[in-house]
Design an enzyme around this catalytic site. Structure first.
Site, PDB file in Angstrom:
ATOM      1  N   ASN A   9       0.167  -1.195  -4.505  1.00 43.54           N
ATOM      2  CA  ASN A   9       1.259  -1.431  -3.560  1.00 43.54           C
ATOM      3  C   ASN A   9       2.364  -2.144  -4.329  1.00 43.54           C
ATOM      4  O   ASN A   9       2.262  -3.335  -4.604  1.00 43.54           O
ATOM      5  CB  ASN A   9       0.751  -2.293  -2.393  1.00 43.54           C
ATOM      6  N   TRP A  10       3.398  -1.383  -4.675  1.00 41.50           N
ATOM      7  CA  TRP A  10       4.461  -1.954  -5.525  1.00 41.50           C
ATOM      8  C   TRP A  10       5.403  -2.852  -4.747  1.00 41.50           C
ATOM      9  O   TRP A  10       6.280  -3.489  -5.325  1.00 41.50           O
ATOM     10  CB  TRP A  10       5.233  -0.817  -6.218  1.00 41.50           C
ATOM     11  N   LYS A  11       5.273  -2.860  -3.433  1.00 40.00           N
ATOM     12  CA  LYS A  11       6.138  -3.684  -2.565  1.00 40.00           C
ATOM     13  C   LYS A  11       7.613  -3.425  -2.916  1.00 40.00           C
ATOM     14  O   LYS A  11       7.944  -2.307  -3.306  1.00 40.00           O
ATOM     15  CB  LYS A  11       5.739  -5.163  -2.677  1.00 40.00           C
ATOM     16  N   HIS A  93       0.412  -3.988   6.882  1.00 39.86           N
ATOM     17  CA  HIS A  93       0.316  -4.975   5.804  1.00 39.86           C
ATOM     18  C   HIS A  93       0.683  -6.347   6.365  1.00 39.86           C
ATOM     19  O   HIS A  93       1.568  -6.458   7.222  1.00 39.86           O
ATOM     20  CB  HIS A  93       1.244  -4.598   4.643  1.00 39.86           C
ATOM     21  N   GLU A  95       2.403  -8.642   5.233  1.00 39.14           N
ATOM     22  CA  GLU A  95       3.825  -8.993   5.096  1.00 39.14           C
ATOM     23  C   GLU A  95       4.646  -8.362   6.223  1.00 39.14           C
ATOM     24  O   GLU A  95       5.603  -8.959   6.723  1.00 39.14           O
ATOM     25  CB  GLU A  95       4.333  -8.561   3.705  1.00 39.14           C
ATOM     26  N   GLU A 165      -7.436  -7.670   3.432  1.00 35.11           N
ATOM     27  CA  GLU A 165      -6.562  -8.487   2.593  1.00 35.11           C
ATOM     28  C   GLU A 165      -6.410  -9.876   3.207  1.00 35.11           C
ATOM     29  O   GLU A 165      -5.553 -10.073   4.085  1.00 35.11           O
ATOM     30  CB  GLU A 165      -5.173  -7.841   2.472  1.00 35.11           C
ATOM     31  N   GLY A 171      -0.911 -12.590  -3.523  1.00 31.46           N
ATOM     32  CA  GLY A 171       0.169 -13.115  -4.359  1.00 31.46           C
ATOM     33  C   GLY A 171       0.002 -14.578  -4.731  1.00 31.46           C
ATOM     34  O   GLY A 171       0.934 -15.214  -5.209  1.00 31.46           O
ATOM     35  N   SER A 210      -4.823 -10.672  -4.948  1.00 36.37           N
ATOM     36  CA  SER A 210      -4.964 -11.171  -6.326  1.00 36.37           C
ATOM     37  C   SER A 210      -6.075 -10.473  -7.108  1.00 36.37           C
ATOM     38  O   SER A 210      -6.715 -11.088  -7.959  1.00 36.37           O
ATOM     39  CB  SER A 210      -5.169 -12.694  -6.325  1.00 36.37           C
ATOM     40  N   GLY A 231      -1.457  -5.567  -5.581  1.00 36.53           N
ATOM     41  CA  GLY A 231      -0.024  -5.875  -5.590  1.00 36.53           C
ATOM     42  C   GLY A 231       0.445  -6.119  -7.015  1.00 36.53           C
ATOM     43  O   GLY A 231       0.669  -5.188  -7.784  1.00 36.53           O
ATOM     44  N   GLY A 232       0.548  -7.385  -7.391  1.00 39.51           N
ATOM     45  CA  GLY A 232       1.114  -7.784  -8.684  1.00 39.51           C
ATOM     46  C   GLY A 232       0.555  -7.015  -9.874  1.00 39.51           C
ATOM     47  O   GLY A 232       1.319  -6.550 -10.734  1.00 39.51           O
TER      48      GLY A 232
HETATM   49  P1  13P Z   1      -1.476  -9.178  -4.836  1.00 45.84           P
HETATM   50  O1  13P Z   1      -2.425  -8.274  -5.583  1.00 45.84           O
HETATM   51  O2  13P Z   1      -0.180  -9.397  -5.552  1.00 45.84           O
HETATM   52  O3  13P Z   1      -2.150 -10.442  -4.387  1.00 45.84           O
HETATM   53  O4  13P Z   1      -1.067  -8.386  -3.490  1.00 45.84           O
HETATM   54  C1  13P Z   1      -2.064  -7.842  -2.709  1.00 45.84           C
HETATM   55  C2  13P Z   1      -1.426  -7.006  -1.670  1.00 45.84           C
HETATM   56  O5  13P Z   1      -0.755  -7.502  -0.795  1.00 45.84           O
HETATM   57  C3  13P Z   1      -1.603  -5.555  -1.746  1.00 45.84           C
HETATM   58  O6  13P Z   1      -1.157  -4.925  -0.601  1.00 45.84           O
END
Ligand code: 13P
Length: 247
Positions: A9-11, A93, A95, A165, A171, A210, A231-232
């Site tokens: 997920n590149w956000k 998600h 967020e 999640e 993050g 993470s 994510g990251g």
């Molecule tokens: P991180 O891997 O950066 O913690 O993000 C997880 C995430 O929200 C994937 O959708």
């Protein structure tokens, strides 16, 4: 055995140039035995979809509108995503739930639109730190799942993926322990099994929060953890591919 799914997920990260480099890096590397999905920002979907043509890497969107078409400024329909080549779409998600007030009910509608267009929704569920400390993790996850099950029926989940999640792990670098994650994944599978044994056995439940190449091996060795939503660590091709190779 359920196949392992590793989704990035590149956000809202990157630029046209960096996205092209990232896709080239992923294509050039070795993913191991897992299925890869990348979810770029919507404006890059067509570009990335074109670059992934002829590969085994699937394209996913980060969200999908709860309506089919019409006056929904800023939204993107499931049919449009399908035209861009999306096979997956993240829905709910944390967020989106926290920053854009997406309710359980709205998420269920988004889920339904994806399914209706033949897109596999990746339904995100998970508790906040406060909720974990209050001991209501299972109740929160159950409520988020029930919103979809009650609206769409358990059978709709056949065509879906669930991502657990925990919000406190997203993050933050604070990953859930393999035991903590497994406990919630097992809870989810048992809950589904009470309604439909087949759905429970077949559905892929991903862990997100993470996850990286260092901790992925231990997490993915747990019986109910069928992959990751990253994510990251999905923003660098080598890091993303290393997660797949850790299986
Ligand atoms: P991180 O891997 O950066 O913690 O993000 C997880 C995430 O929200 C994937 O959708």
């Amino acid at each position: 055995m359920r196949p392992t799914l590793i989704a990035g997920n590149w956000k809202m990260n990157g630029s046209l140039q960096s996205v092209i480099e990232l896709v080239e890096g992923i294509k050039a590397g070795e993913a191991g035995k897992v299925k890869l999905v990348v979810c770029p920002p919507a404006v890059y979907l067509m570009k990335v979809g074109g670059m992934l043509d002829g590969t085994d890497i699937a394209l996913g969107a980060q969200n999908v509108c709860d309506a089919q078409a019409g006056a929904y400024t800023g939204e993107i329909s499931a049919t449009m995503l399908k035209e861009c080549g999306c096979e997956y779409a993240i829905v709910g998600h944390s967020e989106r739930r926290a920053l854009y007030q997406e309710s359980d009910e709205l998420v269920a509608h988004r889920f339904a639109m994806a399914v209706a267009s033949g897109i596999t929704p990746i339904l995100c569920v998970g508790e906040s730190l406060e909720e974990r400390e209050l001991g209501v993790t299972e109740a929160v996850v159950a409520r988020q799942l029930d919103a979809v099950i009650e609206q769409q029926g358990i059978a709709a989940l056949v065509q879906s993926v669930i991502a657990y999640e925990p919000v406190w792990a997203i993050g933050t670098g604070k990953v859930a322990t393999p035991e903590q994650a497994q406990a919630v994944h097992e809870f989810i599978r048992h809950k589904l099994a009470a309604l439909d044994q087949q759905v429970a056995e077949r559905i892929q439940i991903l862990y997100g929060g993470s996850m990286n190449a260092t901790n992925a091996g231990d997490l993915l060795s747990k019986p109910d953890i069928d992959g990751g939503l990253i994510g990251g660590a999905s923003l660098k091709a080598v890091d993303f591919l290393a997660i797949g190779q850790s299986v």
